[in-house]
Design a protein around this motif. Structure first.
Motif, PDB file in Angstrom:
ATOM      1  N   VAL A   1     -97.963  18.276 -22.423  1.00 53.39           N
ATOM      2  CA  VAL A   1     -97.311  18.588 -21.148  1.00 53.39           C
ATOM      3  C   VAL A   1     -97.888  17.744 -20.019  1.00 53.39           C
ATOM      4  N   PHE A   2     -99.216  17.512 -20.037  1.00 52.99           N
ATOM      5  CA  PHE A   2     -99.908  16.899 -18.901  1.00 52.99           C
ATOM      6  C   PHE A   2    -101.001  15.944 -19.374  1.00 52.99           C
ATOM      7  N   ASP A   3    -100.960  14.716 -18.902  1.00 51.49           N
ATOM      8  CA  ASP A   3    -101.996  13.707 -19.153  1.00 51.49           C
ATOM      9  C   ASP A   3    -102.560  13.223 -17.826  1.00 51.49           C
TER      10      ASP A   3
ATOM     11  N   LEU B   1     -98.388  12.040  -9.201  1.00 47.36           N
ATOM     12  CA  LEU B   1     -97.887  12.693 -10.403  1.00 47.36           C
ATOM     13  C   LEU B   1     -96.542  12.085 -10.779  1.00 47.36           C
ATOM     14  N   LEU B   2     -96.408  11.757 -12.070  1.00 49.95           N
ATOM     15  CA  LEU B   2     -95.161  11.210 -12.601  1.00 49.95           C
ATOM     16  C   LEU B   2     -94.479  12.237 -13.493  1.00 49.95           C
ATOM     17  N   ASP B   3     -93.157  12.198 -13.514  1.00 50.56           N
ATOM     18  CA  ASP B   3     -92.406  13.081 -14.408  1.00 50.56           C
ATOM     19  C   ASP B   3     -92.185  12.377 -15.752  1.00 50.56           C
ATOM     20  N   LYS B   4     -91.320  12.961 -16.592  1.00 45.40           N
ATOM     21  CA  LYS B   4     -91.094  12.413 -17.936  1.00 45.40           C
ATOM     22  C   LYS B   4     -90.470  11.022 -17.900  1.00 45.40           C
ATOM     23  N   ASP B   5     -89.804  10.681 -16.803  1.00 47.09           N
ATOM     24  CA  ASP B   5     -89.197   9.356 -16.661  1.00 47.09           C
ATOM     25  C   ASP B   5     -90.101   8.395 -15.891  1.00 47.09           C
ATOM     26  N   ASN B   6     -91.357   8.787 -15.713  1.00 44.87           N
ATOM     27  CA  ASN B   6     -92.349   7.992 -14.970  1.00 44.87           C
ATOM     28  C   ASN B   6     -91.954   7.757 -13.518  1.00 44.87           C
TER      29      ASN B   6
ATOM     30  N   SER C   1     -97.487  12.504 -22.335  1.00 48.12           N
ATOM     31  CA  SER C   1     -96.931  13.817 -22.046  1.00 48.12           C
ATOM     32  C   SER C   1     -95.826  13.723 -20.999  1.00 48.12           C
ATOM     33  N   GLU C   2     -95.162  14.854 -20.790  1.00 47.42           N
ATOM     34  CA  GLU C   2     -94.062  14.893 -19.830  1.00 47.42           C
ATOM     35  C   GLU C   2     -94.540  14.560 -18.418  1.00 47.42           C
ATOM     36  N   TYR C   3     -95.683  15.127 -18.006  1.00 47.26           N
ATOM     37  CA  TYR C   3     -96.245  14.862 -16.682  1.00 47.26           C
ATOM     38  C   TYR C   3     -97.505  14.021 -16.824  1.00 47.26           C
ATOM     39  N   LYS C   4     -97.629  13.020 -15.948  1.00 44.73           N
ATOM     40  CA  LYS C   4     -98.795  12.147 -15.964  1.00 44.73           C
ATOM     41  C   LYS C   4     -99.366  12.047 -14.557  1.00 44.73           C
TER      42      LYS C   4
ATOM     43  N   SER D   1     -95.615  21.921  -9.565  1.00 47.43           N
ATOM     44  CA  SER D   1     -94.698  20.880 -10.037  1.00 47.43           C
ATOM     45  C   SER D   1     -94.545  20.919 -11.548  1.00 47.43           C
ATOM     46  N   MET D   2     -95.623  21.258 -12.256  1.00 45.74           N
ATOM     47  CA  MET D   2     -95.576  21.276 -13.714  1.00 45.74           C
ATOM     48  C   MET D   2     -94.936  22.543 -14.259  1.00 45.74           C
TER      49      MET D   2
END
Length: 193
Positions: free
Chosen positions: A110-112, A165-170, A73-76, A191-192
């Motif tokens: 969206v979130f993992d 928390l990581l974004d879509k670009d890790n 997902s976008e956020y991890k 943040s999400m």
């Protein structure tokens, strides 16, 4: 200092506020040296984290799964337990994350949450047994070769920096454990959005 640095649409004023809030939460926990906490957080924010999930063992529920490099997902939210942490303590509390597992299920795509466990070599069998006995329904990745810390030198050894928390670009956008702080929980949700 931050200078005029910007990060993916976040101006450094916003990032500085997040870092300051986290700094207040951690206080003097790192060797009673608040400036070390601030410097560590400043060094982590914006850093890319490599997630070699296909190199890890993967357990879900009562069985071992074949690890596949699935679409994330976008956020991890990474929950990392290394050999320095109290491994049995961390594994005993896995079900405390159920509210975030539910959030991940409701925000599919969206979130993992990524649970990454790096045990000492002589603890690998015990960790496998513990993970299976907890019957945790969410995947738990076991890094039996300690790859994660080797390829991610931006992650400090102190346990309080092992939830982020990581974004879509890790890239790291938030550091802190939402189970231990309502402020971190609120920042995570914000943040999400």
């Amino acid at each position: 200092g931050w200078g005029n640095k910007t990060y993916k649409g976040w101006d450094m004023k916003n990032v500085s506020i997040v870092v300051f809030a986290i700094y207040l939460l951690f206080g003097c926990n790192v060797n009673n040296n608040p400036s070390k906490v601030a410097a560590t957080l400043e060094g982590m924010i914006g850093e890319e984290v490599i997630l070699p999930l296909d190199s890890f063992l993967c357990y879900q529920g009562l069985k071992e799964k074949e690890t596949v490099n699935r679409h994330l997902s976008e956020y991890k939210l990474v929950v990392y337990m290394d050999s320095i942490s109290c491994m049995s303590c961390g594994l005993k509390t896995m079900h405390e994350w159920d509210v975030y597992v539910g959030l991940s299920d409701s925000l599919e795509g969206v979130f993992d949450i990524l649970f990454i466990v790096s045990p000492k070599h002589n603890e690998l069998g015990l960790v496998k047994i513990k993970v299976l006995s907890e019957n945790f329904k969410y995947p738990v990745f076991i890094d039996d070769k300690n790859i994660f810390s080797k390829i991610n030198p931006c992650i400090p050894s102190e346990e309080q920096f092992h939830v982020f928390l990581l974004d879509k670009d890790n890239r790291i956008i938030l550091v802190g454990n939402p189970l231990k702080s309502n402020k971190i929980h609120n920042l995570l949700i914000k943040s999400m959005k």
